[in-house]
Design a protein around this motif. Structure first.
Motif, mmCIF file in Angstrom:
data_model
loop_
_atom_site.group_PDB
_atom_site.id
_atom_site.type_symbol
_atom_site.label_atom_id
_atom_site.label_comp_id
_atom_site.label_asym_id
_atom_site.label_seq_id
_atom_site.Cartn_x
_atom_site.Cartn_y
_atom_site.Cartn_z
ATOM 1 N N VAL A 167 -52.336 20.288 23.090
ATOM 2 C CA VAL A 167 -53.488 20.412 23.980
ATOM 3 C C VAL A 167 -53.049 20.134 25.423
ATOM 4 O O VAL A 167 -53.414 20.857 26.351
ATOM 5 C CB VAL A 167 -54.615 19.451 23.534
ATOM 6 C CG1 VAL A 167 -55.704 19.345 24.586
ATOM 7 C CG2 VAL A 167 -55.204 19.918 22.208
ATOM 8 N N SER A 168 -52.241 19.094 25.611
ATOM 9 C CA SER A 168 -51.751 18.764 26.955
ATOM 10 C C SER A 168 -50.805 19.829 27.484
ATOM 11 O O SER A 168 -50.822 20.159 28.670
ATOM 12 C CB SER A 168 -51.053 17.401 26.942
ATOM 13 O OG SER A 168 -52.008 16.385 26.736
ATOM 14 N N ARG A 169 -49.969 20.390 26.611
ATOM 15 C CA ARG A 169 -49.043 21.446 27.027
ATOM 16 C C ARG A 169 -49.823 22.658 27.549
ATOM 17 O O ARG A 169 -49.466 23.253 28.564
ATOM 18 C CB ARG A 169 -48.156 21.843 25.845
ATOM 19 C CG ARG A 169 -46.975 22.700 26.188
ATOM 20 C CD ARG A 169 -46.170 23.121 24.952
ATOM 21 N NE ARG A 169 -45.956 22.101 23.963
ATOM 22 C CZ ARG A 169 -44.881 21.303 23.894
ATOM 23 N NH1 ARG A 169 -43.917 21.423 24.780
ATOM 24 N NH2 ARG A 169 -44.754 20.423 22.928
ATOM 25 N N LYS A 170 -50.924 23.004 26.874
ATOM 26 C CA LYS A 170 -51.758 24.130 27.309
ATOM 27 C C LYS A 170 -52.395 23.823 28.671
ATOM 28 O O LYS A 170 -52.358 24.646 29.587
ATOM 29 C CB LYS A 170 -52.833 24.416 26.269
ATOM 30 C CG LYS A 170 -53.768 25.543 26.654
ATOM 31 C CD LYS A 170 -54.844 25.768 25.596
ATOM 32 C CE LYS A 170 -55.797 26.853 26.074
ATOM 33 N NZ LYS A 170 -57.005 26.930 25.283
ATOM 34 N N PHE A 171 -52.991 22.638 28.814
ATOM 35 C CA PHE A 171 -53.654 22.235 30.054
ATOM 36 C C PHE A 171 -52.670 22.207 31.215
ATOM 37 O O PHE A 171 -52.877 22.858 32.240
ATOM 38 C CB PHE A 171 -54.311 20.858 29.870
ATOM 39 C CG PHE A 171 -54.889 20.289 31.137
ATOM 40 C CD1 PHE A 171 -56.147 20.662 31.563
ATOM 41 C CD2 PHE A 171 -54.176 19.381 31.897
ATOM 42 C CE1 PHE A 171 -56.690 20.142 32.732
ATOM 43 C CE2 PHE A 171 -54.699 18.848 33.068
ATOM 44 C CZ PHE A 171 -55.958 19.235 33.478
ATOM 45 N N TYR A 172 -51.590 21.449 31.090
ATOM 46 C CA TYR A 172 -50.644 21.315 32.195
ATOM 47 C C TYR A 172 -49.879 22.614 32.451
ATOM 48 O O TYR A 172 -49.579 22.938 33.600
ATOM 49 C CB TYR A 172 -49.690 20.137 31.958
ATOM 50 C CG TYR A 172 -50.370 18.823 32.238
ATOM 51 C CD1 TYR A 172 -50.546 18.375 33.537
ATOM 52 C CD2 TYR A 172 -50.879 18.058 31.194
ATOM 53 C CE1 TYR A 172 -51.204 17.176 33.797
ATOM 54 C CE2 TYR A 172 -51.532 16.866 31.445
ATOM 55 C CZ TYR A 172 -51.691 16.429 32.750
ATOM 56 O OH TYR A 172 -52.348 15.254 33.013
ATOM 57 N N GLY A 173 -49.592 23.368 31.409
ATOM 58 C CA GLY A 173 -48.938 24.664 31.605
ATOM 59 C C GLY A 173 -49.781 25.581 32.478
ATOM 60 O O GLY A 173 -49.273 26.261 33.373
ATOM 61 N N ALA A 174 -51.095 25.570 32.245
ATOM 62 C CA ALA A 174 -52.004 26.421 33.027
ATOM 63 C C ALA A 174 -52.088 25.967 34.483
ATOM 64 O O ALA A 174 -51.987 26.793 35.397
ATOM 65 C CB ALA A 174 -53.396 26.424 32.390
ATOM 66 N N ILE A 175 -52.260 24.660 34.711
ATOM 67 C CA ILE A 175 -52.403 24.232 36.108
ATOM 68 C C ILE A 175 -51.081 24.325 36.855
ATOM 69 O O ILE A 175 -51.056 24.656 38.032
ATOM 70 C CB ILE A 175 -53.043 22.828 36.253
ATOM 71 C CG1 ILE A 175 -52.165 21.727 35.706
ATOM 72 C CG2 ILE A 175 -54.429 22.808 35.638
ATOM 73 C CD1 ILE A 175 -52.637 20.321 36.048
ATOM 74 N N PHE A 176 -49.966 24.071 36.173
ATOM 75 C CA PHE A 176 -48.680 24.183 36.857
ATOM 76 C C PHE A 176 -48.345 25.638 37.165
ATOM 77 O O PHE A 176 -47.702 25.933 38.163
ATOM 78 C CB PHE A 176 -47.558 23.534 36.053
ATOM 79 C CG PHE A 176 -47.612 22.024 36.074
ATOM 80 C CD1 PHE A 176 -48.177 21.332 37.138
ATOM 81 C CD2 PHE A 176 -47.108 21.297 35.024
ATOM 82 C CE1 PHE A 176 -48.224 19.954 37.159
ATOM 83 C CE2 PHE A 176 -47.150 19.908 35.044
ATOM 84 C CZ PHE A 176 -47.708 19.236 36.108
ATOM 85 N N SER A 177 -48.790 26.555 36.333
ATOM 86 C CA SER A 177 -48.594 27.972 36.626
ATOM 87 C C SER A 177 -49.301 28.330 37.932
ATOM 88 O O SER A 177 -48.725 28.989 38.800
ATOM 89 C CB SER A 177 -49.123 28.818 35.473
ATOM 90 O OG SER A 177 -49.013 30.183 35.778
ATOM 91 N N VAL A 178 -50.542 27.874 38.083
ATOM 92 C CA VAL A 178 -51.312 28.131 39.305
ATOM 93 C C VAL A 178 -50.653 27.474 40.515
ATOM 94 O O VAL A 178 -50.589 28.050 41.598
ATOM 95 C CB VAL A 178 -52.760 27.619 39.132
ATOM 96 C CG1 VAL A 178 -53.485 27.557 40.459
ATOM 97 C CG2 VAL A 178 -53.516 28.496 38.153
ATOM 98 N N LEU A 179 -50.151 26.241 40.333
ATOM 99 C CA LEU A 179 -49.532 25.501 41.431
ATOM 100 C C LEU A 179 -48.084 25.917 41.683
ATOM 101 O O LEU A 179 -47.425 25.381 42.565
ATOM 102 C CB LEU A 179 -49.596 23.995 41.145
ATOM 103 C CG LEU A 179 -51.004 23.402 41.096
ATOM 104 C CD1 LEU A 179 -50.948 21.958 40.621
ATOM 105 C CD2 LEU A 179 -51.697 23.506 42.448
ATOM 106 N N GLN A 180 -47.600 26.866 40.898
ATOM 107 C CA GLN A 180 -46.237 27.407 41.020
ATOM 108 C C GLN A 180 -45.168 26.332 40.800
ATOM 109 O O GLN A 180 -44.160 26.276 41.494
ATOM 110 C CB GLN A 180 -46.058 28.119 42.362
ATOM 111 C CG GLN A 180 -47.016 29.270 42.536
ATOM 112 C CD GLN A 180 -46.951 29.922 43.902
ATOM 113 O OE1 GLN A 180 -46.117 29.595 44.737
ATOM 114 N NE2 GLN A 180 -47.846 30.865 44.131
ATOM 115 N N VAL A 181 -45.407 25.480 39.802
ATOM 116 C CA VAL A 181 -44.454 24.449 39.400
ATOM 117 C C VAL A 181 -43.957 24.813 38.007
ATOM 118 O O VAL A 181 -44.739 24.828 37.051
ATOM 119 C CB VAL A 181 -45.125 23.050 39.372
ATOM 120 C CG1 VAL A 181 -44.154 21.998 38.857
ATOM 121 C CG2 VAL A 181 -45.659 22.684 40.749
#
Length: 142
Positions: free
Chosen positions: A24-38
């Protein structure tokens, strides 16, 4: 885990969040980091990391069997649109609203959004505006 770069002179070297459900955390952080270009720097069944944030299960060796408490993490965004995209991505991937995108009174030009991650951590994306200032000398009063 192998670091791709070592940065000296930073206040924070790294932060570890120990979470209940790594997928669940991998999905959440993967999505926001994709947007933040990290980019995600590495991962295994019981952890992943991006830049200086390490996220793991309680069963991983470094966690010593305990979840972390509630934290507030703020990530820098390149502009207001990136803050808004962060907010949408977070809500679409298990986050909960904790403050819609908008200007805050912290200092002129402070544009941010806040969400709670799946473990209740307060996660923020902030754009500090186009105010003329030295990158090393911003004074913020809390």
């Amino acid at each position: 885990m192998e670091a791709s770069e070592i940065h000296r002179g930073r206040l924070i070297d790294h932060i570890q969040l120990v979470v209940r459900d790594i997928d669940v955390s991998r999905k959440f952080y993967g999505a926001i980091f994709s947007v933040l270009q990290v980019p995600i720097g590495g991962e295994a069944d019981d952890y992943f990391w991006a830049d200086e944030l390490f996220v793991s299960t309680a069963g991983s060796e470094a966690a010593q069997g305990s979840l972390t408490g509630r934290h507030h993490l703020a990530f820098q965004a390149q502009d207001e649109k990136m803050v808004e995209a962060f907010y949408r991505a977070a809500l679409e991937n298990g986050g909960k609203d904790n403050g819609a995108p908008g200007e805050r009174a912290y200092h002129p030009g402070y544009y941010a959004a806040f969400v709670l991650d799946p473990d209740g951590n307060n996660i923020e994306a902030v754009y500090h505006g186009k105010a003329t200032r030295s990158a090393a000398s911003v004074t913020v009063t809390f």
